[in-house]
Enzyme design. Structure first.
Site, PDB file in Angstrom:
ATOM      1  N   ALA A  16      -1.394 -61.894 -13.565  1.00  0.00           N
ATOM      2  CA  ALA A  16      -1.754 -62.660 -12.379  1.00  0.00           C
ATOM      3  C   ALA A  16      -1.841 -64.151 -12.669  1.00  0.00           C
ATOM      4  O   ALA A  16      -1.565 -64.977 -11.795  1.00  0.00           O
ATOM      5  CB  ALA A  16      -3.084 -62.148 -11.824  1.00  0.00           C
ATOM      6  N   VAL A  20       4.285 -64.107 -20.416  1.00  0.00           N
ATOM      7  CA  VAL A  20       4.422 -63.861 -21.848  1.00  0.00           C
ATOM      8  C   VAL A  20       5.903 -63.892 -22.234  1.00  0.00           C
ATOM      9  O   VAL A  20       6.732 -63.246 -21.585  1.00  0.00           O
ATOM     10  CB  VAL A  20       3.808 -62.505 -22.250  1.00  0.00           C
ATOM     11  N   ASP A 125     -11.936 -55.056 -18.531  1.00  0.00           N
ATOM     12  CA  ASP A 125     -10.761 -54.815 -17.684  1.00  0.00           C
ATOM     13  C   ASP A 125      -9.840 -53.776 -18.321  1.00  0.00           C
ATOM     14  O   ASP A 125      -8.637 -53.985 -18.441  1.00  0.00           O
ATOM     15  CB  ASP A 125     -10.009 -56.122 -17.434  1.00  0.00           C
TER      16      ASP A 125
END
Length: 313
Positions: A16, A20, A125
């Site tokens: 979000a 990468v 998360d």
């Protein structure tokens, strides 16, 4: 070390708030993964915490940071390159999947959490997208993405609302509508329970397109083990999940307790799980649709600072 010391290749991941790339360090010719984070999209405190955590951790089942640097508007994290891809992307291609394989994956995740929790780090998360495989040829897991993680001490407990809805613990959801109450590393263990459930049957314990209904089922731990999909799964596996998907965090198993559970220590069932392949493929389609529909809304960013209070027993 500036970005000019690296040769950027293809994009290999996107979150979000970050992208990468596969990169090669020009001096050593070694390949790494470079996570590029937009400073404007993330809070300064969150970025500093992620870097501090990445510098601190050193465990075989956690992605290791090589170095970091920054420009005016970007943060660059150069990390260990893991080539197996996201866990669920890999296993969805398997013709069959066994309870033993699910156990081995869960065991590695637990080992990483025992380590993190022992040094005061809570991931916050846990979800399939943050579980990577180190190589394309085996099931060695590497936990990644500490963007929502926190470093806590004996007298510091979290009150922020963050995580991914389908995997978030009840005590975190309680902070949306009620006065914020403190929570601890037990939030990670709820995530382990959800992930293990999916590994064993191919679909999540909590799901609804209506997010209010989803939250209600999480808050009351309303889930079951449908016999068509769980009939061949061991009672030890079900007990393991029950010990983690417990609403009261003080009664939920810790990472250390979970690692010592009989299912983790003894299970060696190699019989293919029924209907697993069809279900995991359907679930992956749902996850992709969720990402397209909600985008960044799938992840709650912290909205308050940690507070020096003791948790309510």
């Amino acid at each position: 070390m500036p970005i000019g010391d690296y040769e950027l290749h293809k994009e290999i991941g996107k979150g979000a708030f970050s992208v990468v790339f596969l990169v090669t360090e020009k001096k050593t010719k070694k390949q790494w993964a470079m996570k590029i984070i937009d400073k404007k999209s993330s809070s300064k405190a969150a970025l500093e915490t992620e870097i501090e955590i990445m510098k601190k951790v050193d465990h075989p089942n956690i992605v290791k940071m090589h170095e970091y640097f920054e420009s005016t508007d970007k943060i660059y994290l150069v990390v260990e390159l893991v080539t197996g891809g996201p866990l669920f992307d890999r296993i969805v291609d398997k013709k069959s999947f066994t309870e033993k394989e699910a156990k081995l994956i869960t065991q590695q995740l637990l080992q990483s959490l025992v380590y993190l929790h022992s040094i005061g780090i809570v991931h916050r998360d846990l979800k399939p997208e943050n579980l990577l495989l180190k190589t394309p040829t085996d099931l060695t897991v590497a936990l990644s993405d500490f963007g929502l993680s926190k470093i806590v001490g004996d007298d510091v407990f979290m009150k922020t609302t963050c995580g991914t809805p389908s995997y978030v613990a009840p005590e975190v959801l309680n902070n949306i509508s009620n006065s914020p109450t403190a929570y601890s590393d037990a939030v990670d263990m709820w995530g382990v329970g959800v992930i293990t459930y999916i590994l064993l049957c191919g679909f999540p314990p909590f799901y609804s397109e209506d997010i209010r209904k989803l939250f209600e089922s999480i808050l009351s731990a309303s889930y079951d083990f449908p016999n068509d999909y769980w009939g061949n799964v061991s009672k030890e596996a079900k007990h393991f999940i029950n010990c983690l998907l417990t609403v009261e965090p003080t009664k939920r198993y810790s990472a250390k307790q979970a690692l010592e559970h009989p299912w983790i220590i003894e299970n060696n069932q190699t019989q293919p799980l029924p209907h697993w392949n069809d279900q995991i493929k359907k679930y992956m389609v749902i996850r992709r649709k969720e990402s397209q529909k909600f985008g960044a809304e799938l992840v709650w960013k912290p909205q308050a600072q940690t507070t020096n209070v003791k948790p309510t027993k």
